[in-house]
Design a protein around this motif. Structure first.
Motif, short mmCIF file in Angstrom:
data_model
loop_
_atom_site.label_atom_id
_atom_site.label_comp_id
_atom_site.label_asym_id
_atom_site.label_seq_id
_atom_site.Cartn_x
_atom_site.Cartn_y
_atom_site.Cartn_z
N LEU A 105 -5.03 1.49 3.52
CA LEU A 105 -5.99 1.50 2.42
C LEU A 105 -5.33 1.74 1.06
N VAL A 106 -4.37 2.69 1.01
CA VAL A 106 -3.76 3.02 -0.29
C VAL A 106 -2.63 2.07 -0.68
N THR A 107 -2.23 1.20 0.22
CA THR A 107 -1.14 0.27 -0.12
C THR A 107 -1.62 -1.18 -0.20
N ASN A 108 -2.94 -1.38 -0.18
CA ASN A 108 -3.43 -2.77 -0.20
C ASN A 108 -3.58 -3.32 -1.61
N LYS A 109 -3.30 -2.48 -2.64
CA LYS A 109 -3.42 -2.93 -4.03
C LYS A 109 -2.06 -2.90 -4.71
N GLY A 110 -1.87 -3.82 -5.64
CA GLY A 110 -0.70 -3.78 -6.50
C GLY A 110 0.48 -4.59 -6.00
N SER A 111 1.16 -5.22 -6.95
CA SER A 111 2.39 -5.96 -6.66
C SER A 111 3.09 -6.21 -7.99
N GLY A 112 4.32 -6.64 -7.91
CA GLY A 112 5.07 -6.92 -9.13
C GLY A 112 4.53 -8.13 -9.88
N GLU A 113 4.70 -8.11 -11.20
CA GLU A 113 4.25 -9.21 -12.06
C GLU A 113 5.42 -10.13 -12.36
N THR A 114 5.28 -11.39 -12.02
CA THR A 114 6.34 -12.37 -12.25
C THR A 114 6.44 -12.68 -13.75
N TYR A 147 -1.92 -0.32 -9.08
CA TYR A 147 -1.88 0.30 -7.75
C TYR A 147 -3.07 1.24 -7.53
N SER A 148 -3.21 1.72 -6.32
CA SER A 148 -4.36 2.54 -5.95
C SER A 148 -4.41 3.83 -6.79
N GLU A 149 -5.64 4.26 -7.07
CA GLU A 149 -5.83 5.44 -7.91
C GLU A 149 -5.23 6.69 -7.26
N LEU A 179 7.48 2.57 -2.19
CA LEU A 179 6.81 3.40 -1.20
C LEU A 179 5.80 2.58 -0.40
N LYS A 180 5.14 1.69 -1.08
CA LYS A 180 4.14 0.83 -0.45
C LYS A 180 4.75 0.00 0.67
N THR A 181 5.92 -0.56 0.41
CA THR A 181 6.62 -1.35 1.43
C THR A 181 6.99 -0.48 2.62
N SER A 182 7.49 0.71 2.35
CA SER A 182 7.89 1.63 3.43
C SER A 182 6.69 2.07 4.25
N TRP A 183 5.59 2.36 3.58
CA TRP A 183 4.39 2.82 4.30
C TRP A 183 3.82 1.73 5.19
N LYS A 184 3.90 0.49 4.75
CA LYS A 184 3.39 -0.60 5.58
C LYS A 184 4.21 -0.74 6.86
N VAL A 185 5.52 -0.56 6.74
CA VAL A 185 6.39 -0.60 7.92
C VAL A 185 6.03 0.56 8.86
#
Length: 269
Positions: free
Chosen positions: A95-104, A118-120, A227-233
């Motif tokens: 839930l907390v990692t489903n928002k946000g990504s880098g801007e190209t 990213y999540s609040e 952190l988001k990438t690590s948490w998804k793993v």
């Protein structure tokens, strides 16, 4: 079949007991010999995890192999609680990692990171001064920004540097935002231009290697993205872990039933 389930529970928990020894030992070693705050940050969780696994494993081995029913009931309660906790954490992590990504950024290989994407909940964590002070210390101790200076001879101008594929921490913490339009000198040295800046990170930037953009909103966003990438793993691993726990839990239930049957058979004589 009856004996097999008890034996399997005992064998599996024996391996868990063996696993708990290096985890507990590593936590104690970090507590005594950790050189940085980041290393010492891991000692208490590792000691707690190692101790927990050791106690649960002993309860599982003794309860199944020695037919101690109350220990197996204790084991089942702890296992059920562990399954619920891991399941809840896995849902929370998604839930907390489903928002946000880098801007190209057009013409650049690296991306820009904005904290507001990213999540609040994660934003509140990194915006807390106490939390960020500890995180910042860990980031600085890693010296990953210093590694960019190795490429100074290769990336001699801004055009060459724009082709460097930076990770989220390098992009957010080691260079100023693209909004600032600073003059490029080296990967971690940029001269500020005159005028006012809409992005507050432009005022925060400092060429001092001890400061750079470690207090920038972009650095916090880069940390969250990492952190988001690590948490998804971790969340994916947790799903596999939950399946294994449920299998072990089912075998432990069989072991309890076997103990109860043996006790009833013995009482009938």
């Amino acid at each position: 079949m009856i004996r097999c389930s008890n034996s399997l529970v005992g064998i599996l928990n024996f391996f868990v007991f063996l696993l708990s020894i290096p985890i507990l030992s590593s936590g104690i070693w970090l507590s005594l010999h950790g050189n940085t705050q980041c290393e010492r940050f891991l000692d208490k969780p590792m000691i707690a995890l190692g101790s927990f696994l050791m106690v649960v494993a002993i309860a599982g081995v003794v309860g199944s192999c020695c037919r101690v029913t109350w220990l197996l009931w204790f084991y089942l309660c702890v296992m059920f609680l562990l399954i619920v906790i891991v399941f809840c954490f896995t849902i929370f992590a998604f839930l907390v990692t489903n928002k946000g990504s880098g801007e190209t950024i057009p013409g650049k290989a690296y991306k820009e990171y904005r904290l507001g994407d990213y999540s609040e909940w994660l934003q509140k964590r990194v915006n807390d001064n106490h939390h960020w002070k500890n995180i910042r210390s860990c980031l600085y101790d890693d010296k990953f920004c210093n590694r960019l200076e190795i490429f100074s001879d290769i990336y001699r101008n801004a055009s060459a540097f724009s082709k460097k594929d930076l990770n989220s921490l390098e992009s957010g913490c080691c260079k100023p935002s693209n909004d600032c339009n600073f003059t490029y000198i080296s990967p971690t040295t940029w001269n500020k231009t005159s005028g006012t800046y809409k992005n507050p990170d432009c005022n925060t930037w400092d060429n001092d290697n001890n400061k750079l953009c470690y207090d920038c909103q972009a650095c916090k966003a880069g940390f969250i993205d990492n952190l988001k990438t690590s948490w998804k793993v971790v969340a994916i691993v947790n799903i596999i872990f939950i399946v294994v726990l449920m299998i072990v839990y089912a075998m432990a239930c069989c072991a309890v039933r076997n103990n109860m049957k043996d006790k009833n058979n013995y009482a009938s004589f």
